[in-house]
Design a protein around this motif. Structure first.
Motif, mmCIF file in Angstrom:
data_model
loop_
_atom_site.group_PDB
_atom_site.id
_atom_site.type_symbol
_atom_site.label_atom_id
_atom_site.label_comp_id
_atom_site.label_asym_id
_atom_site.label_seq_id
_atom_site.Cartn_x
_atom_site.Cartn_y
_atom_site.Cartn_z
ATOM 1 N N SER A 82 0.854 -1.183 0.000
ATOM 2 C CA SER A 82 0.000 0.000 0.000
ATOM 3 C C SER A 82 0.891 1.233 0.000
ATOM 4 O O SER A 82 1.997 1.225 0.545
ATOM 5 N N SER A 83 0.392 2.300 -0.609
ATOM 6 C CA SER A 83 1.218 3.490 -0.821
ATOM 7 C C SER A 83 1.234 4.391 0.403
ATOM 8 O O SER A 83 0.191 4.681 0.992
ATOM 9 N N VAL A 84 2.433 4.814 0.757
ATOM 10 C CA VAL A 84 2.641 5.760 1.844
ATOM 11 C C VAL A 84 2.608 7.186 1.302
ATOM 12 O O VAL A 84 2.135 8.103 1.956
ATOM 13 N N ALA A 85 3.137 7.382 0.092
ATOM 14 C CA ALA A 85 3.187 8.706 -0.513
ATOM 15 C C ALA A 85 3.232 8.545 -2.029
ATOM 16 O O ALA A 85 3.755 7.564 -2.553
ATOM 17 N N ILE A 86 2.670 9.525 -2.726
ATOM 18 C CA ILE A 86 2.596 9.492 -4.180
ATOM 19 C C ILE A 86 3.108 10.816 -4.727
ATOM 20 O O ILE A 86 2.695 11.885 -4.271
ATOM 21 N N ALA A 87 4.018 10.751 -5.716
ATOM 22 C CA ALA A 87 4.526 11.947 -6.384
ATOM 23 C C ALA A 87 4.152 11.884 -7.856
ATOM 24 O O ALA A 87 4.361 10.860 -8.516
ATOM 25 N N ASN A 88 3.586 12.947 -8.381
ATOM 26 C CA ASN A 88 3.239 13.030 -9.796
ATOM 27 C C ASN A 88 4.512 13.275 -10.597
ATOM 28 O O ASN A 88 5.137 14.327 -10.484
ATOM 29 N N ALA A 89 4.915 12.292 -11.402
ATOM 30 C CA ALA A 89 6.159 12.385 -12.156
ATOM 31 C C ALA A 89 5.912 12.583 -13.646
ATOM 32 O O ALA A 89 6.778 12.336 -14.474
ATOM 33 N N THR A 90 4.726 13.033 -14.024
ATOM 34 C CA THR A 90 4.399 13.258 -15.433
ATOM 35 C C THR A 90 5.319 14.326 -16.016
ATOM 36 O O THR A 90 5.556 15.363 -15.407
ATOM 37 N N GLY A 91 5.845 14.066 -17.214
ATOM 38 C CA GLY A 91 6.732 15.024 -17.863
ATOM 39 C C GLY A 91 8.118 15.056 -17.282
ATOM 40 O O GLY A 91 8.848 16.031 -17.430
ATOM 41 N N GLN A 141 5.984 2.642 -1.051
ATOM 42 C CA GLN A 141 5.042 1.650 -0.563
ATOM 43 C C GLN A 141 5.620 0.860 0.604
ATOM 44 O O GLN A 141 6.840 0.756 0.750
ATOM 45 N N HIS A 142 4.728 0.294 1.422
ATOM 46 C CA HIS A 142 5.169 -0.497 2.570
ATOM 47 C C HIS A 142 4.279 -1.715 2.717
ATOM 48 O O HIS A 142 3.148 -1.769 2.220
ATOM 49 N N ARG A 143 4.786 -2.723 3.382
ATOM 50 C CA ARG A 143 4.009 -3.846 3.890
ATOM 51 C C ARG A 143 4.768 -4.401 5.094
ATOM 52 O O ARG A 143 5.974 -4.168 5.236
ATOM 53 N N TYR A 144 4.067 -5.115 5.971
ATOM 54 C CA TYR A 144 4.708 -5.608 7.181
ATOM 55 C C TYR A 144 5.573 -6.832 6.891
ATOM 56 O O TYR A 144 5.146 -7.752 6.200
ATOM 57 N N LYS A 145 6.793 -6.805 7.419
ATOM 58 C CA LYS A 145 7.648 -7.996 7.431
ATOM 59 C C LYS A 145 7.406 -8.782 8.717
ATOM 60 O O LYS A 145 7.322 -10.012 8.705
ATOM 61 N N THR A 146 7.300 -8.061 9.837
ATOM 62 C CA THR A 146 6.981 -8.649 11.142
ATOM 63 C C THR A 146 5.993 -7.728 11.852
ATOM 64 O O THR A 146 6.186 -6.526 11.896
#
Length: 262
Positions: free
Chosen positions: A46-55, A140-145
């Protein structure tokens, strides 16, 4: 002149040559705070942060973020960078991803700082004729433990107590208790029938991290595109620097792993 300038800009992007008017691509900055991150969708990416990289101009990016409550063996994270293509029909297609970085934390609570450098793999010149397609780079992140299971705890306090929804008897309030004749102790006279004394059990007040047993990861403090001479170590698998947390690289890039598609 404007049309000629636009043609030159498109040729520059297609040839993968940096636009000379800028030394780096600027992507949006966000709040500097580590947010609690519970599991999402059965612990998928799941996304923690999103940056618009268009162009975008450069094929290398640097990202910085902070962590909190990463505890070795209890709350450990997997993080990665991923690039997505968004069409005008609200479809979201993953283009590329970095390797998985395991953040194993420390034995005690420590604020960690992590920097990632990555070759994003978004082809230059995509969809220039399409005004509705957007590209994003996402942390993005997900749990390892973890997360740890929370066992509620309580505390006992001795004092006078009464029902919250009942008015206190007497004009002096719920704690107005007259002394006896020798002023040696407090008594509960019959004129205070709605007030009692004794041990009262209350829930212990804890923060969300303790309650949910979760770590915290901030959004990206910045996501910036840079030329090869600035970050030569960036690669398709990724490069990382960290302080305040232990960690190391895990699985290779895999864009087939399930994520929380929005």
């Amino acid at each position: 002149m404007n049309e000629l300038a636009e043609v030159k800009r498109r040729l520059s992007a297609i040839e993968r040559a940096p636009v000379p008017v800028s030394k780096f691509d600027r992507y949006p900055a966000v709040e500097w705070a580590a947010q609690g991150r519970p599991q999402v969708g059965g612990n998928v990416w799941s996304s923690v942060a999103i940056a618009n990289a268009t162009g975008l101009t450069f094929d290398r990016v640097e990202v910085k973020f902070i962590t909190d409550f990463l505890l070795t063996g209890k709350r450990e994270a997997e993080v990665r960078l991923a690039a997505y293509r968004h069409t005008g029909r609200a479809e979201r297609q993953i283009v590329s991803a970095s390797s998985v970085l395991n953040l194993t934390g420390t034995t005690d609570r420590t604020i960690g700082v992590v920097v990632l450098r990555w070759v994003h793999g978004i082809p230059y010149g995509w969809d220039y004729a399409d005004d509705t397609t957007i590209y994003t780079i996402e942390l993005q992140h997900r749990y390892k433990t973890g997360p740890e299971e929370y066992t509620p705890s309580t505390r006992d306090i001795f004092g006078f107590h009464k029902p919250t929804n009942r008015a206190a008897p007497g004009t002096g309030g719920a704690l107005e208790m007259p002394n006896n004749e020798t002023y040696e102790t407090m008594v509960l006279p019959k004129t205070r029938p709605g007030v009692s004394g004794g041990w009262v059990t209350i829930p212990e007040i804890v923060g969300d991290s303790e309650r949910y047993g979760s770590y915290s990861i901030s959004p990206m403090h910045y996501c910036v595109g840079l030329p090869a001479e600035r970050i030569p170590e960036a690669s398709a698998k990724g490069w990382a620097w960290m302080r305040g947390t232990n960690g190391g690289w895990g699985r290779d890039p895999d864009i087939t792993e399930p994520d929380f598609g929005v």
